[in-house]
Design an enzyme around this catalytic site. Structure first.
Site, PDB file in Angstrom:
ATOM      1  N   LYS A 110       0.844  -1.210   0.000  1.00 42.64           N
ATOM      2  CA  LYS A 110       0.000   0.000   0.000  1.00 42.64           C
ATOM      3  C   LYS A 110       0.873   1.252   0.000  1.00 42.64           C
ATOM      4  O   LYS A 110       0.551   2.237  -0.652  1.00 42.64           O
ATOM      5  CB  LYS A 110      -0.953  -0.022   1.205  1.00 42.64           C
ATOM      6  CG  LYS A 110      -2.079  -1.053   1.020  1.00 42.64           C
ATOM      7  CD  LYS A 110      -2.907  -1.314   2.280  1.00 42.64           C
ATOM      8  CE  LYS A 110      -3.847  -2.503   2.057  1.00 42.64           C
ATOM      9  NZ  LYS A 110      -4.589  -2.902   3.256  1.00 42.64           N
ATOM     10  N   GLN A 162      -4.896  -2.188   9.534  1.00 40.30           N
ATOM     11  CA  GLN A 162      -4.729  -3.478   8.867  1.00 40.30           C
ATOM     12  C   GLN A 162      -5.247  -4.610   9.760  1.00 40.30           C
ATOM     13  O   GLN A 162      -4.899  -4.697  10.938  1.00 40.30           O
ATOM     14  CB  GLN A 162      -3.241  -3.688   8.512  1.00 40.30           C
ATOM     15  CG  GLN A 162      -2.971  -4.883   7.631  1.00 40.30           C
ATOM     16  CD  GLN A 162      -3.582  -4.764   6.230  1.00 40.30           C
ATOM     17  OE1 GLN A 162      -3.634  -3.711   5.649  1.00 40.30           O
ATOM     18  NE2 GLN A 162      -4.063  -5.883   5.699  1.00 40.30           N
ATOM     19  N   ASP A 205     -11.218   2.059   3.894  1.00 45.57           N
ATOM     20  CA  ASP A 205     -11.559   0.645   3.644  1.00 45.57           C
ATOM     21  C   ASP A 205     -13.058   0.435   3.411  1.00 45.57           C
ATOM     22  O   ASP A 205     -13.466  -0.617   2.920  1.00 45.57           O
ATOM     23  CB  ASP A 205     -11.178  -0.210   4.864  1.00 45.57           C
ATOM     24  CG  ASP A 205      -9.789  -0.796   4.764  1.00 45.57           C
ATOM     25  OD1 ASP A 205      -9.375  -1.154   3.653  1.00 45.57           O
ATOM     26  OD2 ASP A 205      -9.129  -0.917   5.812  1.00 45.57           O
TER      27      ASP A 205
HETATM   28  N1  GUN Z   1      -6.905  -7.517   5.857  1.00 44.11           N
HETATM   29  C1  GUN Z   1      -7.191  -8.242   4.749  1.00 44.11           C
HETATM   30  N2  GUN Z   1      -7.748  -7.451   3.814  1.00 44.11           N
HETATM   31  C2  GUN Z   1      -7.833  -6.214   4.333  1.00 44.11           C
HETATM   32  C3  GUN Z   1      -8.305  -4.959   3.852  1.00 44.11           C
HETATM   33  O1  GUN Z   1      -8.802  -4.826   2.718  1.00 44.11           O
HETATM   34  N3  GUN Z   1      -8.190  -3.903   4.713  1.00 44.11           N
HETATM   35  C4  GUN Z   1      -7.669  -4.025   5.949  1.00 44.11           C
HETATM   36  N4  GUN Z   1      -7.626  -2.937   6.722  1.00 44.11           N
HETATM   37  N5  GUN Z   1      -7.215  -5.171   6.436  1.00 44.11           N
HETATM   38  C5  GUN Z   1      -7.301  -6.250   5.619  1.00 44.11           C
END
Ligand code: GUN
Length: 295
Positions: free
Chosen positions: A52, A96, A119
Protein backbone atom coordinates in the site's frame (compact mmCIF):
# COMPACT_ATOMS: atom_id res chain seq x y z
CA UNK A 1 -10.94 -18.24 -22.44
CA UNK A 2 -9.84 -14.69 -21.66
CA UNK A 3 -7.48 -13.90 -18.80
CA UNK A 4 -8.51 -10.93 -16.66
CA UNK A 5 -5.26 -9.03 -16.16
CA UNK A 6 -5.68 -7.25 -12.82
CA UNK A 7 -2.07 -6.10 -12.85
CA UNK A 8 -2.55 -4.21 -16.10
CA UNK A 9 -5.90 -2.67 -15.10
CA UNK A 10 -4.53 -1.66 -11.68
CA UNK A 11 -1.54 0.01 -13.37
CA UNK A 12 -3.90 2.04 -15.55
CA UNK A 13 -6.05 3.03 -12.56
CA UNK A 14 -2.98 4.11 -10.62
CA UNK A 15 -1.75 6.12 -13.62
CA UNK A 16 -5.07 8.00 -13.79
CA UNK A 17 -4.94 8.71 -10.05
CA UNK A 18 -1.37 10.01 -10.34
CA UNK A 19 -2.45 12.37 -13.14
CA UNK A 20 -5.36 13.63 -11.02
CA UNK A 21 -3.08 14.16 -8.01
CA UNK A 22 -0.58 16.06 -10.16
CA UNK A 23 -3.44 18.36 -11.28
CA UNK A 24 -4.56 18.89 -7.67
CA UNK A 25 -1.06 19.71 -6.47
CA UNK A 26 -0.48 22.07 -9.42
CA UNK A 27 -3.71 23.85 -8.43
CA UNK A 28 -2.32 24.42 -4.94
CA UNK A 29 -4.20 21.63 -3.12
CA UNK A 30 -2.58 19.56 -0.39
CA UNK A 31 -1.30 16.16 -1.51
CA UNK A 32 -3.71 13.38 -0.37
CA UNK A 33 -2.38 11.61 2.71
CA UNK A 34 -3.11 7.99 3.67
CA UNK A 35 -2.11 6.56 7.05
CA UNK A 36 -1.89 2.83 7.82
CA UNK A 37 -2.01 1.38 11.32
CA UNK A 38 -0.10 -1.87 11.65
CA UNK A 39 -0.37 -3.74 14.95
CA UNK A 40 2.13 -6.53 15.70
CA UNK A 41 4.20 -8.53 13.23
CA UNK A 42 1.80 -10.54 11.08
CA UNK A 43 3.85 -11.42 7.95
CA UNK A 44 0.99 -11.10 5.47
CA UNK A 45 -0.13 -7.80 7.01
CA UNK A 46 3.42 -6.44 6.76
CA UNK A 47 3.44 -7.30 3.05
CA UNK A 48 0.01 -5.76 2.42
CA UNK A 49 0.97 -2.52 4.17
CA UNK A 50 4.29 -2.37 2.31
CA UNK A 51 2.41 -2.77 -0.99
CA UNK A 52 0.00 0.00 0.00
CA UNK A 53 2.92 2.35 0.76
CA UNK A 54 4.43 1.62 -2.67
CA UNK A 55 1.05 2.27 -4.31
CA UNK A 56 0.74 5.59 -2.46
CA UNK A 57 4.11 6.65 -3.83
CA UNK A 58 3.04 5.66 -7.37
CA UNK A 59 -0.13 7.73 -7.03
CA UNK A 60 1.63 10.79 -5.62
CA UNK A 61 0.05 10.38 -2.18
CA UNK A 62 1.77 11.06 1.10
CA UNK A 63 1.72 7.99 3.35
CA UNK A 64 2.46 7.31 7.00
CA UNK A 65 2.71 3.91 8.69
CA UNK A 66 1.93 3.84 12.39
CA UNK A 67 3.56 0.70 13.81
CA UNK A 68 2.18 -0.43 17.15
CA UNK A 69 3.29 -3.36 19.33
CA UNK A 70 1.37 -6.66 19.44
CA UNK A 71 0.88 -6.05 23.18
CA UNK A 72 -0.91 -2.69 22.80
CA UNK A 73 -4.12 -2.49 24.81
CA UNK A 74 -7.41 -1.89 23.07
CA UNK A 75 -7.86 1.45 24.82
CA UNK A 76 -4.39 2.65 23.76
CA UNK A 77 -5.16 1.65 20.17
CA UNK A 78 -8.49 3.50 20.32
CA UNK A 79 -6.64 6.58 21.62
CA UNK A 80 -4.33 6.43 18.58
CA UNK A 81 -7.36 6.28 16.28
CA UNK A 82 -8.89 9.31 18.00
CA UNK A 83 -5.71 11.22 17.16
CA UNK A 84 -5.90 10.15 13.51
CA UNK A 85 -9.58 11.15 13.41
CA UNK A 86 -8.64 14.62 14.66
CA UNK A 87 -5.58 15.06 12.42
CA UNK A 88 -6.54 17.48 9.63
CA UNK A 89 -3.45 16.45 7.63
CA UNK A 90 -4.69 12.84 7.26
CA UNK A 91 -7.41 12.33 4.63
CA UNK A 92 -8.02 8.68 5.37
CA UNK A 93 -6.53 5.69 7.12
CA UNK A 94 -6.71 1.93 7.42
CA UNK A 95 -6.23 -0.34 10.38
CA UNK A 96 -4.73 -3.48 8.87
CA UNK A 97 -6.64 -6.60 9.89
CA UNK A 98 -6.45 -9.09 11.54
CA UNK A 99 -5.73 -7.56 14.93
CA UNK A 100 -4.31 -9.48 17.93
CA UNK A 101 -6.92 -11.68 19.63
CA UNK A 102 -7.21 -9.48 22.75
CA UNK A 103 -8.54 -6.57 20.66
CA UNK A 104 -12.19 -6.36 19.60
CA UNK A 105 -11.98 -5.79 15.85
CA UNK A 106 -15.50 -4.48 15.46
CA UNK A 107 -14.98 -1.90 18.22
CA UNK A 108 -11.87 -0.71 16.38
CA UNK A 109 -13.64 -0.49 13.01
CA UNK A 110 -16.43 1.56 14.61
CA UNK A 111 -13.88 3.92 16.20
CA UNK A 112 -12.63 5.03 12.76
CA UNK A 113 -14.30 8.28 11.68
CA UNK A 114 -16.42 7.05 8.77
CA UNK A 115 -15.32 10.13 6.79
CA UNK A 116 -11.74 8.77 6.99
CA UNK A 117 -12.69 5.12 6.50
CA UNK A 118 -10.84 4.42 3.28
CA UNK A 119 -11.56 0.65 3.64
CA UNK A 120 -15.34 1.22 3.73
CA UNK A 121 -15.73 -1.12 6.73
CA UNK A 122 -17.52 1.30 9.11
CA UNK A 123 -21.23 0.45 9.58
CA UNK A 124 -22.13 3.93 8.29
CA UNK A 125 -20.39 3.22 4.97
CA UNK A 126 -21.72 -0.35 4.86
CA UNK A 127 -25.26 0.96 5.43
CA UNK A 128 -24.90 3.73 2.87
CA UNK A 129 -23.62 1.24 0.30
CA UNK A 130 -26.42 -1.21 0.95
CA UNK A 131 -29.08 1.42 0.15
CA UNK A 132 -27.14 2.89 -2.77
CA UNK A 133 -26.06 6.23 -1.25
CA UNK A 134 -22.74 7.90 -2.14
CA UNK A 135 -19.95 6.71 0.11
CA UNK A 136 -16.86 4.56 0.31
CA UNK A 137 -17.09 1.01 -1.05
CA UNK A 138 -14.82 -1.73 0.33
CA UNK A 139 -11.74 -2.00 -1.84
CA UNK A 140 -11.88 -5.63 -2.99
CA UNK A 141 -15.55 -5.64 -4.08
CA UNK A 142 -15.07 -2.31 -5.83
CA UNK A 143 -11.94 -3.68 -7.52
CA UNK A 144 -13.96 -6.66 -8.79
CA UNK A 145 -16.59 -4.32 -10.25
CA UNK A 146 -13.84 -2.29 -11.90
CA UNK A 147 -12.58 -5.46 -13.60
CA UNK A 148 -16.07 -6.43 -14.82
CA UNK A 149 -16.46 -2.91 -16.18
CA UNK A 150 -13.03 -2.80 -17.83
CA UNK A 151 -13.61 -6.07 -19.70
CA UNK A 152 -17.17 -5.08 -20.67
CA UNK A 153 -18.61 -8.17 -18.98
CA UNK A 154 -22.41 -8.06 -19.07
CA UNK A 155 -23.92 -8.30 -15.60
CA UNK A 156 -27.54 -7.18 -16.02
CA UNK A 157 -29.96 -10.03 -15.45
CA UNK A 158 -27.16 -12.56 -15.05
CA UNK A 159 -26.94 -14.98 -12.17
CA UNK A 160 -24.01 -14.18 -9.90
CA UNK A 161 -23.11 -16.75 -7.26
CA UNK A 162 -20.87 -15.55 -4.42
CA UNK A 163 -19.02 -18.12 -2.33
CA UNK A 164 -18.30 -16.62 1.10
CA UNK A 165 -20.13 -14.14 3.32
CA UNK A 166 -17.29 -12.17 4.94
CA UNK A 167 -17.76 -8.50 5.74
CA UNK A 168 -14.70 -7.67 3.61
CA UNK A 169 -15.66 -9.44 0.37
CA UNK A 170 -18.68 -11.78 0.17
CA UNK A 171 -21.45 -9.64 1.65
CA UNK A 172 -20.41 -6.32 0.08
CA UNK A 173 -19.79 -7.74 -3.41
CA UNK A 174 -23.22 -9.41 -3.29
CA UNK A 175 -24.77 -6.12 -2.19
CA UNK A 176 -23.09 -4.14 -4.98
CA UNK A 177 -23.99 -6.59 -7.75
CA UNK A 178 -27.60 -6.58 -6.57
CA UNK A 179 -27.90 -2.82 -7.08
CA UNK A 180 -29.63 -1.38 -10.12
CA UNK A 181 -26.41 -0.08 -11.63
CA UNK A 182 -23.67 -1.04 -14.04
CA UNK A 183 -21.91 -3.27 -13.17
CA UNK A 184 -24.80 -4.75 -11.22
CA UNK A 185 -28.46 -5.60 -11.68
CA UNK A 186 -27.61 -9.27 -11.21
CA UNK A 187 -29.64 -12.02 -9.61
CA UNK A 188 -27.39 -12.82 -6.65
CA UNK A 189 -27.05 -16.01 -4.61
CA UNK A 190 -24.69 -16.11 -1.62
CA UNK A 191 -23.36 -19.53 -0.57
CA UNK A 192 -21.47 -20.31 2.64
CA UNK A 193 -20.24 -23.11 4.86
CA UNK A 194 -23.77 -24.32 5.66
CA UNK A 195 -25.02 -24.31 2.05
CA UNK A 196 -26.32 -27.68 0.87
CA UNK A 197 -26.22 -28.78 -2.78
CA UNK A 198 -23.40 -26.30 -3.36
CA UNK A 199 -22.32 -27.76 -6.68
CA UNK A 200 -25.85 -27.56 -8.09
CA UNK A 201 -25.92 -23.85 -7.23
CA UNK A 202 -22.43 -22.93 -8.46
CA UNK A 203 -23.19 -24.68 -11.76
CA UNK A 204 -26.00 -22.14 -12.30
CA UNK A 205 -23.60 -19.21 -12.05
CA UNK A 206 -22.96 -16.97 -15.05
CA UNK A 207 -20.53 -15.13 -12.78
CA UNK A 208 -18.90 -17.03 -9.90
CA UNK A 209 -17.09 -14.99 -7.24
CA UNK A 210 -15.09 -17.09 -4.81
CA UNK A 211 -13.84 -15.64 -1.52
CA UNK A 212 -13.43 -18.43 1.02
CA UNK A 213 -9.65 -18.73 1.50
CA UNK A 214 -9.51 -22.43 0.73
CA UNK A 215 -6.94 -23.31 -1.97
CA UNK A 216 -8.30 -25.02 -5.10
CA UNK A 217 -11.75 -25.50 -3.54
CA UNK A 218 -13.64 -24.81 -6.77
CA UNK A 219 -13.17 -27.67 -9.19
CA UNK A 220 -14.15 -27.96 -12.86
CA UNK A 221 -17.32 -29.96 -12.11
CA UNK A 222 -18.66 -26.98 -10.08
CA UNK A 223 -18.50 -24.59 -13.03
CA UNK A 224 -20.82 -24.04 -15.98
CA UNK A 225 -19.29 -23.82 -19.48
CA UNK A 226 -18.67 -20.18 -20.37
CA UNK A 227 -18.88 -18.84 -16.80
CA UNK A 228 -16.94 -15.80 -15.61
CA UNK A 229 -14.74 -16.74 -12.62
CA UNK A 230 -13.46 -14.20 -10.11
CA UNK A 231 -11.01 -15.79 -7.67
CA UNK A 232 -10.46 -13.67 -4.56
CA UNK A 233 -8.47 -16.29 -2.60
CA UNK A 234 -4.84 -15.60 -1.79
CA UNK A 235 -3.58 -18.28 0.58
CA UNK A 236 0.11 -18.65 1.35
CA UNK A 237 1.10 -22.28 0.73
CA UNK A 238 4.57 -23.54 1.73
CA UNK A 239 6.88 -24.03 -1.26
CA UNK A 240 10.56 -24.85 -0.71
CA UNK A 241 11.24 -24.32 -4.41
CA UNK A 242 11.05 -20.54 -4.11
CA UNK A 243 13.25 -18.21 -2.11
CA UNK A 244 10.52 -16.69 0.06
CA UNK A 245 9.34 -20.19 1.07
CA UNK A 246 5.71 -19.93 -0.02
CA UNK A 247 3.53 -19.37 -3.06
CA UNK A 248 0.10 -17.81 -3.34
CA UNK A 249 -2.84 -20.01 -4.23
CA UNK A 250 -6.35 -19.05 -5.22
CA UNK A 251 -9.64 -20.71 -4.25
CA UNK A 252 -10.07 -22.05 -7.78
CA UNK A 253 -8.38 -25.09 -9.35
CA UNK A 254 -7.17 -22.80 -12.13
CA UNK A 255 -5.57 -25.39 -14.43
CA UNK A 256 -8.74 -27.44 -14.77
CA UNK A 257 -11.32 -24.66 -14.45
CA UNK A 258 -9.80 -22.09 -16.84
CA UNK A 259 -10.50 -24.05 -20.08
CA UNK A 260 -14.26 -24.02 -19.26
CA UNK A 261 -14.55 -20.27 -18.63
CA UNK A 262 -15.20 -17.22 -20.75
CA UNK A 263 -13.12 -15.06 -18.37
CA UNK A 264 -11.03 -15.89 -15.30
CA UNK A 265 -8.79 -14.01 -12.87
CA UNK A 266 -5.39 -15.58 -12.13
CA UNK A 267 -3.81 -15.72 -8.65
CA UNK A 268 -1.62 -13.78 -8.24
CA UNK A 269 -2.23 -10.90 -10.65
CA UNK A 270 -6.05 -10.88 -10.72
CA UNK A 271 -8.10 -9.35 -7.94
CA UNK A 272 -5.15 -8.62 -5.58
CA UNK A 273 -3.65 -5.65 -7.44
CA UNK A 274 -7.15 -4.21 -7.92
CA UNK A 275 -7.77 -4.15 -4.17
CA UNK A 276 -4.89 -1.75 -3.70
CA UNK A 277 -5.74 0.38 -6.75
CA UNK A 278 -9.30 0.61 -5.48
CA UNK A 279 -8.11 1.67 -2.03
CA UNK A 280 -6.11 4.47 -3.66
CA UNK A 281 -9.21 5.56 -5.55
CA UNK A 282 -11.15 5.61 -2.28
CA UNK A 283 -8.74 8.13 -0.80
CA UNK A 284 -9.38 10.53 -3.68
CA UNK A 285 -13.10 9.80 -3.39
CA UNK A 286 -13.05 10.72 0.32
CA UNK A 287 -11.51 14.08 -0.59
CA UNK A 288 -14.17 14.68 -3.27
CA UNK A 289 -17.12 13.64 -1.09
CA UNK A 290 -15.90 15.89 1.71
CA UNK A 291 -15.31 18.82 -0.67
CA UNK A 292 -18.84 18.41 -2.07
CA UNK A 293 -20.34 17.94 1.39
CA UNK A 294 -21.74 14.52 0.50
CA UNK A 295 -20.37 12.57 3.44
N1 GUN B 1 -6.91 -7.52 5.86
C1 GUN B 1 -7.19 -8.24 4.75
N2 GUN B 1 -7.75 -7.45 3.81
C2 GUN B 1 -7.83 -6.21 4.33
C3 GUN B 1 -8.31 -4.96 3.85
O1 GUN B 1 -8.80 -4.83 2.72
N3 GUN B 1 -8.19 -3.90 4.71
C4 GUN B 1 -7.67 -4.02 5.95
N4 GUN B 1 -7.63 -2.94 6.72
N5 GUN B 1 -7.22 -5.17 6.44
C5 GUN B 1 -7.30 -6.25 5.62
Amino acid sequence: MMLIDGKKVAREVRGKIAAEVARMVAAGERRPHLAAVLVGNNGASETYVKNKVVACKDCGFQSTVLRLPESISESDLLAQLAQLNADEAVDGYIVQLPLPAHINEQRVVEAIDYRKDVDGFHPMNVGRMSIGLPGIRPATPQGILMLLDYYGIETEGRHCVVLGRSNIVGRPVASLLLQKAFPGNCTVTVCHSATVHLKEITRLADILIVAIGSPHYVTADMVKDGAVIIDVGITRVADDGVERGYKLQGDVDYVNVAPKCSYITPVPGGVGPMTIASLMRNLLELRRLKRENKL
